[in-house]
Motif scaffolding. Structure first.
Motif, short mmCIF file in Angstrom:
data_model
loop_
_atom_site.label_atom_id
_atom_site.label_comp_id
_atom_site.label_asym_id
_atom_site.label_seq_id
_atom_site.Cartn_x
_atom_site.Cartn_y
_atom_site.Cartn_z
N ASP A 150 -34.20 -61.86 -44.37
CA ASP A 150 -33.86 -62.13 -45.53
C ASP A 150 -34.15 -63.63 -45.68
O ASP A 150 -32.95 -64.40 -45.36
N PRO A 151 -35.25 -64.09 -46.00
CA PRO A 151 -35.46 -65.80 -45.81
C PRO A 151 -34.60 -66.36 -46.77
O PRO A 151 -34.14 -65.79 -47.69
N TYR A 152 -34.65 -67.70 -46.81
CA TYR A 152 -33.64 -68.55 -47.71
C TYR A 152 -34.75 -69.44 -48.43
O TYR A 152 -35.93 -69.65 -48.29
N ASP A 153 -34.05 -69.84 -49.65
CA ASP A 153 -35.02 -70.40 -50.65
C ASP A 153 -34.86 -71.87 -50.51
O ASP A 153 -35.94 -72.73 -50.61
N LEU A 154 -33.76 -72.38 -50.00
CA LEU A 154 -33.71 -73.99 -49.51
C LEU A 154 -33.22 -74.16 -48.10
O LEU A 154 -32.16 -73.77 -47.55
N LEU A 155 -33.80 -75.16 -47.48
CA LEU A 155 -33.41 -75.59 -46.11
C LEU A 155 -32.79 -77.18 -46.08
O LEU A 155 -33.59 -77.80 -46.71
N LEU A 156 -31.59 -77.45 -45.57
CA LEU A 156 -31.32 -78.74 -45.84
C LEU A 156 -31.05 -79.31 -44.37
O LEU A 156 -30.36 -78.45 -43.55
N ALA A 157 -31.28 -80.72 -44.00
CA ALA A 157 -30.88 -80.97 -42.77
C ALA A 157 -30.82 -82.66 -42.85
O ALA A 157 -31.56 -82.96 -43.76
N ALA A 158 -29.79 -83.27 -42.09
CA ALA A 158 -29.91 -84.54 -42.27
C ALA A 158 -29.74 -85.15 -40.77
O ALA A 158 -28.72 -84.71 -39.62
N ASP A 159 -30.49 -85.99 -40.31
CA ASP A 159 -30.65 -86.67 -38.93
C ASP A 159 -30.54 -85.66 -37.99
O ASP A 159 -29.78 -85.61 -36.87
N VAL A 160 -31.54 -84.98 -37.94
CA VAL A 160 -31.85 -83.80 -36.84
C VAL A 160 -33.18 -84.09 -36.12
O VAL A 160 -33.29 -82.95 -35.17
N VAL A 161 -33.93 -84.85 -36.23
CA VAL A 161 -35.21 -85.35 -35.69
C VAL A 161 -35.24 -86.40 -34.51
O VAL A 161 -36.40 -86.95 -34.19
N TYR A 162 -33.97 -86.87 -34.22
CA TYR A 162 -33.89 -88.10 -33.19
C TYR A 162 -34.26 -87.56 -31.81
O TYR A 162 -34.80 -88.75 -31.12
N LEU A 163 -34.24 -86.47 -31.55
CA LEU A 163 -34.81 -86.07 -30.14
C LEU A 163 -36.38 -85.26 -30.28
O LEU A 163 -36.39 -83.99 -30.86
N GLU A 164 -37.36 -86.06 -29.70
CA GLU A 164 -38.42 -85.57 -30.10
C GLU A 164 -38.95 -84.15 -29.42
O GLU A 164 -39.71 -83.23 -30.05
N GLN A 165 -38.20 -83.85 -28.25
CA GLN A 165 -38.39 -82.55 -27.72
C GLN A 165 -38.28 -81.23 -28.56
O GLN A 165 -38.62 -80.22 -28.39
N PHE A 166 -37.38 -81.38 -29.47
CA PHE A 166 -37.12 -80.33 -30.51
C PHE A 166 -37.75 -80.31 -31.73
O PHE A 166 -37.30 -79.44 -32.64
N HIS A 167 -38.96 -81.19 -32.05
CA HIS A 167 -39.44 -81.09 -33.12
C HIS A 167 -40.09 -79.91 -33.44
O HIS A 167 -40.23 -79.05 -34.40
#
Length: 675
Positions: free
Chosen positions: A250-267
């Motif tokens: 059951d996929p979502y219409d919107l995804l929100l995220a704030a400051d979650v890309v500071y660790l490059e190994q998780f991109h």
């Protein structure tokens, strides 16, 4: 009435109203700084200039236009609209409840320190209440205890500028969330998710994080906001990002995220999770700081997965005003649009294949590590078994040696006990010192005879004091308050007793107090050789006081003084109700420097204004000099001398323990001690 005493923010708005040329873009950001956000179809303050935010699905910035202030033709402003009155009430509530600006200046908030008590464990938390579009949302920020031992440091329990900026975006574009299902990745403290649930009409909002302690804090924050979400279903889930996996049922219409890309190994894992969680045509809104190029690297990788990727830095005027664009932590918006079904590009398929290969390689590495660890554990078990067998042999040998040594020791002890029993059967002769054998006192100032009791618990000493005998009972052992010093005859006590005999007329019809008497020899001499009115012998040890009473009873027939008594006196305590004395005498009572203050307090309280303190003491590592310095602040006359008696000088000349005589008096006998 509410406008008669406005808060500082409203005073600045009044100043804007009085200007001839008024710009609409100055009023609403001020209100939004206090936690007010204008909806797509609402006007923030009509009397201070119209302002509206366009609901742009591409994340566009707010627009403004200028207009003149409405008037009634006589230069007076018209009455505010209902929307303006609501804004004024919110502003007055902020001022009355002591709200403060948030860390990044986009909201008004109030804080409190509370103790967290839930199933995850207690701990101190900071409770933060933000004013979002006229509604209060509350969340917890752990300080200590549960929620502070995090996987990636303390960053997950700090409120970043990107989180406040994303919350501002949500509040200004509330229509985007009507009837939508929203997923929040890396929720952190949960401000974005809680504000979205409280202020929008989304169908469901799910907040996720990969740290179990962060998830526990989010659940506790949700319990604080029960009843504020209306029909929106809000949940919290523990979620690890992964590059590969099955697409969400059951996929979502919107995804929100704030400051979650500071660790490059998780991109790559973040992009894979977003791709599987979004519906076809869904949007992923990310706001983050550049952080040494980590955001640029994420955008570069995202363009290979999401064909429609937009980067914006002018998406909101309030964010630009509160956090200058030149700042290192200025939040940048990235909007990713999920491709339609069947439109996955070759790059996406290649990225998924690379992710599967990396997963397989990681699994193979894990299996190899497990095999190595199993071999290591097997070798360790074998070594442990060998060491246990060797230890068992050593313990057996040690036990056998211990038994042999115990048998030898028992035989030696039996032999020693037999020898001791034979020695005990012999009549025991008391050990006499050289002075006792010569019939002299310990310090050669008096003639003395000594006899021991039958049970050898005490020794009875008879001193010849110029034709009169003074009997002193001395215990041979015992546990006393200040150790063995109290049952020894010091040179100072013999010198004091000799001084009393040679100057007995000074004590005639006087009240004499003996402090720290010990065996009581000086006090007994004062009772036998002088015609004092009252001689009171004191000590602070109950056992010594009992001994003093026995010595007083032994000499009761020889007393020349009218009255001789013994009592317990603890310096500095229980001094009320005791009559002052003409003479206070003591021997060797200043060897403890920490007792000087209470001793002087006792002397000042128990000595008559015309009285005299007479002390004999050995130097003892500077303790006498220290007492003399302190006594100079209480007594006007402080005299210390060594040339006071030829007999004492002849008997103890050259001894380190040669006693000094100290005389303390007040210069004004009528006035007495100075207060």
């Amino acid at each position: 009435r509410a406008w008669r005493n406005p808060p500082p923010r409203l005073r600045s708005l009044r100043a804007q109203r009085r200007r001839p040329a008024l710009s609409r873009s100055r009023s609403v950001p001020a209100l939004q700084g206090l936690g007010m956000a204008a909806d797509d179809e609402e006007v923030a303050v009509e009397s201070d200039g119209a302002h509206s935010c366009d609901d742009s699905e591409g994340g566009g910035s707010s627009s403004s236009s200028s207009s003149s202030v409405p008037s009634d033709g006589e230069g007076r402003s018209r009455s505010p609209s209902p929307q303006a009155r609501e804004a004024q009430e919110d502003l007055q509530a902020c001022s009355a409840e002591r709200w403060e600006r948030s860390d990044w200046g986009l909201f008004q908030r109030r804080t409190a320190t509370v103790r967290r008590d839930d199933s995850e464990g207690g701990g101190m938390c900071r409770s933060l209440t933000y004013l979002c579009a006229g509604r209060e949302v509350t969340f917890l920020k752990p300080i200590e205890g549960a929620g502070t031992n995090l996987m990636h440091g303390d960053f997950a329990r700090k409120l970043s500028p990107s989180e406040e900026a994303l919350t501002t975006y949500v509040l200004k574009h509330r229509k985007l969330f009507e009837g939508r299902r929203v997923l929040i990745l890396g929720a952190g403290l949960g401000l974005v998710g809680i504000a979205c649930a409280a202020c929008t009409e989304a169908v469901s909002i799910e907040m996720t994080d990969g740290d179990p302690e962060v998830v526990g804090t989010l659940e506790a924050s949700l319990r604080l906001n029960e009843g504020r979400f209306g029909s929106t279903q809000v949940s919290v889930r523990h979620l690890f990002w992964s590059e590969t996996g099955e697409r969400a049922e059951d996929p979502y219409d919107l995804l929100l995220a704030a400051d979650v890309v500071y660790l490059e190994q998780f991109h790559a894992a973040l992009l894979g999770t977003a791709l599987r969680s979004l519906k076809s045509g869904g949007h992923f809104v990310l706001i983050a700081s550049k952080r040494n190029g980590s955001l640029d690297k994420f955008v570069t990788l995202a363009r290979t997965v999401f064909p429609h990727t937009t980067v914006l830095d002018d998406y909101d005027a309030d964010v630009t005003k509160a956090i200058r664009r030149s700042s290192k932590c200025f939040p940048i918006m990235v909007r990713l649009c999920s491709p339609e079904a069947g439109e996955l590009p070759e790059s996406v398929l290649r990225l998924c294949a690379e992710g599967r290969e990396r997963n397989q390689e990681r699994q193979r590495d894990a299996q190899r590590r497990e095999r190595r660890e199993e071999r290591r554990r097997t070798l360790q078990r074998e070594r442990n078994a060998t060491m246990a067998e060797c230890r068992k042999i050593r313990l057996e040998e040690a036990r056998r040696r211990a038994e042999e040594e115990a048998a030898i020791a028992a035989a030696a002890a039996a032999e020693t006990a037999a020898i001791a029993a034979a020695e005990a059967a012999k009549p025991r002769q008391p050990v006499l010192s050289h002075a006792e054998q010569a019939g002299r006192s310990d310090w050669n100032l008096f003639s003395r005879r000594c006899t021991c009791s039958e049970d050898e618990t005490y020794k009875e000493m008879v001193f010849d004091c110029r034709g009169q005998d003074v009997i002193v009972k001395k215990p041979l052992y015992g546990d006393f308050f200040h150790g063995d010093f109290a049952r020894k005859m010091s040179p100072s006590e013999e010198a004091l007793a000799l001084h009393i005999i040679k100057h007995k007329r000074q004590f005639k019809k006087k009240r004499v107090l003996v402090l720290g008497a010990g065996l009581g020899f000086a006090g007994l001499v004062a009772g036998v050789k002088t015609a004092a009115k009252h001689v009171e012998i004191t000590d602070g040890d109950d056992k010594i006081v009992s001994l003093l009473k026995e010595n007083v009873a032994l000499n009761s027939d020889a007393f020349s003084a009218k009255k001789v008594t013994a009592r317990r006196l603890f310096w500095g305590e229980g001094l009320e109700g005791i009559r002052p004395f003409d003479w206070i005498i003591a021997a060797d009572v200043v060897y403890l420097e920490d007792q000087h203050t209470v001793l002087l307090k006792t002397l000042r309280r128990l000595l008559k204004p015309s009285g005299t303190v007479l002390m004999f003491a050995s130097p003892r590592a500077g303790s006498l000099a220290a007492f003399t310095r302190v006594a100079g602040g209480v007594f006007d006359r402080v005299e210390a001398t060594t040339n006071y008696d030829k007999d004492v000088e002849a008997g103890m000349h050259g001894f380190k323990c040669f006693p000094r005589m100290l005389r303390l008096q007040w210069s004004n006998p009528v006035a007495g001690p100075a207060v």
